[in-house]
Design an enzyme around this catalytic site. Structure first.
Site, PDB file in Angstrom:
ATOM      1  N   GLU A   1     -15.865   7.266   6.346  1.00  0.00           N
ATOM      2  CA  GLU A   1     -15.157   6.664   7.614  1.00  0.00           C
ATOM      3  C   GLU A   1     -14.928   7.343   8.765  1.00  0.00           C
ATOM      4  OE1 GLU A   1     -10.927   5.952   5.825  1.00  0.00           O
ATOM      5  OE2 GLU A   1     -11.219   7.901   4.850  1.00  0.00           O
TER       6      GLU A   1
ATOM      7  N   ARG B   1       0.706  -1.126  -0.061  1.00  0.00           N
ATOM      8  CA  ARG B   1      -0.028   0.220   0.028  1.00  0.00           C
ATOM      9  C   ARG B   1       0.788   1.125   0.027  1.00  0.00           C
ATOM     10  NH1 ARG B   1      -4.540   0.614   4.577  1.00  0.00           N
ATOM     11  NH2 ARG B   1      -2.741   0.943   5.813  1.00  0.00           N
TER      12      ARG B   1
ATOM     13  N   LYS C   1      -2.504   7.152   1.067  1.00  0.00           N
ATOM     14  CA  LYS C   1      -2.304   7.527   2.529  1.00  0.00           C
ATOM     15  C   LYS C   1      -1.220   8.387   2.533  1.00  0.00           C
ATOM     16  CE  LYS C   1      -2.021   4.756   6.891  1.00  0.00           C
ATOM     17  NZ  LYS C   1      -2.846   5.920   7.518  1.00  0.00           N
TER      18      LYS C   1
HETATM   19  C1  LIG Z   1      -8.109   7.582   7.028  1.00  0.00           C
HETATM   20  C2  LIG Z   1      -8.027   6.155   7.487  1.00  0.00           C
HETATM   21  N1  LIG Z   1      -8.842   5.206   7.209  1.00  0.00           N
HETATM   22  C3  LIG Z   1      -8.748   4.030   7.535  1.00  0.00           C
HETATM   23  C4  LIG Z   1      -7.621   3.664   8.333  1.00  0.00           C
HETATM   24  C5  LIG Z   1      -7.514   2.176   8.708  1.00  0.00           C
HETATM   25  O1  LIG Z   1      -6.636   1.430   7.788  1.00  0.00           O
HETATM   26  P1  LIG Z   1      -5.645  -0.006   8.410  1.00  0.00           P
HETATM   27  O2  LIG Z   1      -6.676  -0.764   8.686  1.00  0.00           O
HETATM   28  O3  LIG Z   1      -4.868  -0.307   7.182  1.00  0.00           O
HETATM   29  O4  LIG Z   1      -4.884   0.415   9.492  1.00  0.00           O
HETATM   30  C6  LIG Z   1      -6.801   4.373   8.488  1.00  0.00           C
HETATM   31  C7  LIG Z   1      -5.357   4.090   9.285  1.00  0.00           C
HETATM   32  O5  LIG Z   1      -4.373   3.648   8.516  1.00  0.00           O
HETATM   33  C8  LIG Z   1      -6.764   5.880   8.130  1.00  0.00           C
HETATM   34  O6  LIG Z   1      -5.887   6.643   8.513  1.00  0.00           O
END
Ligand SMILES: Cc1ncc(COP(=O)(O)O)c(C=O)c1O
Length: 290
Positions: A184, A52, A151
């Site tokens: 989210e 990712r 990200k």
């Molecule tokens: C905006 C956002 N959504 C969702 C997540 C959850 O992602 P993950 O399950 O890969 O940690 C994160 C954390 O990384 C995030 O920053």
């Protein structure tokens, strides 16, 4: 021994871990990051997190500068060097130092930082009590402005939403997109429970493709649940049986109240508890040994 941090190919102590003030990660939030976690000496979903990170970098046209395999080795090394077993590792890649303009062509070499630390998650009490959340008035950045799958180091949108719940004394903010669909939390994905069904928003409406989200979808059938993507509104949330958030740090954390209204009976529900137990069991079984 002081904490050992990887910066641009060298391991340095916390005190010596410094980047240039001309780094565009600092000046413009121009960069990407990811976070990976180890459970009792096993790195959970390491390849998924590194993949990712590389996709996020590709999305912003950033050359990380080292192959994925080398990056992965250094993540493992960061935990070894710091003698950790349960760790939270932050992977950061910035555009690197440039001049005071935003032109990324002026940044000739990316900056790579790998920082392993002890994990600080919600206290166990939070999983028993559940989170009280608000729906923030700050909308999630539209994917055609900055795609949620990237990200990036630019988290101001989420931070502004976070300020809203801090000011109202609540635990977390949920974010809608510009069309009013639930996207989210500020750093977690969201699931609603309706009967034996888990519902989560599709990522193309602005959410990060969370690795915990995907693990939850994959594990659901093993505990007699189905999981599917759906466009969800605030009303779906108010009328859901249960709600929980997912993230690497948070794992699966129940949400029991939104905008002062109880979700279900206002307590962490049985489906959330069952999924959390299945997730925690799974984290013990898989992972790359350090
Ligand atoms: C905006 C956002 N959504 C969702 C997540 C959850 O992602 P993950 O399950 O890969 O940690 C994160 C954390 O990384 C995030 O920053």
């Amino acid at each position: 021994m002081s904490q050992q941090i990887y910066i641009d190919g060298a391991w340095v102590s916390r005190e010596d871990a410094k980047v240039s003030i001309f780094d565009h990660g600092l000046l413009y939030g121009d960069g990407v990051f990811d976070s990976v976690r180890s459970y009792d000496g096993r790195l959970f979903k390491l390849d998924e997190h590194v993949n990712r990170l590389y996709l996020s970098a590709k999305g912003i046209g950033l050359d990380i500068g080292i192959p994925k395999a080398k990056f992965t080795e250094q993540v493992i090394e960061s935990i070894r060097r710091n003698n950790l077993r349960d760790a939270y590792v932050r992977l950061v890649v910035t555009r690197g130092p440039g001049d005071l303009g935003i032109d990324p062509r002026k940044c000739t070499k990316s900056t790579i930082i790998i920082l392993a630390d002890k994990i600080t998650i919600y206290p166990e009490e939070t999983y028993k009590r559940g989170l009280r959340v608000i729906i923030a008035s700050t909308r999630r950045t539209p994917p055609d402005s900055l795609n949620g799958k990237i990200k990036s180091l630019n988290y101001l949108n989420n931070i502004i939403a976070k300020l809203e719940h801090i000011h109202t004394g609540m635990d977390e903010s949920l974010m809608l997109n510009h069309e009013g669909y639930l996207v989210e939390g500020t750093v977690e994905n969201i699931f609603l429970v309706k009967g034996k069904k888990l519902l989560t928003p599709p990522c193309h409406i602005g959410a990060l493709e969370g690795i915990t989200r995907q693990t939850t979808i994959d594990l659901a059938p093993s505990v007699g649940l189905s999981a599917e993507e759906a466009l969800l509104t605030a009303n779906d949330l108010y009328t859901a049986d249960e709600c929980f958030l997912t993230g690497t740090g948070a794992e699966l954390v129940p949400v029991v109240q939104v905008d002062g209204r109880a979700i279900g009976d206002g307590k962490p529900g049985p489906v959330t508890q069952k999924m959390l137990a299945a997730y925690r069991e799974y984290t013990k079984q898989v992972g790359i040994p350090i």
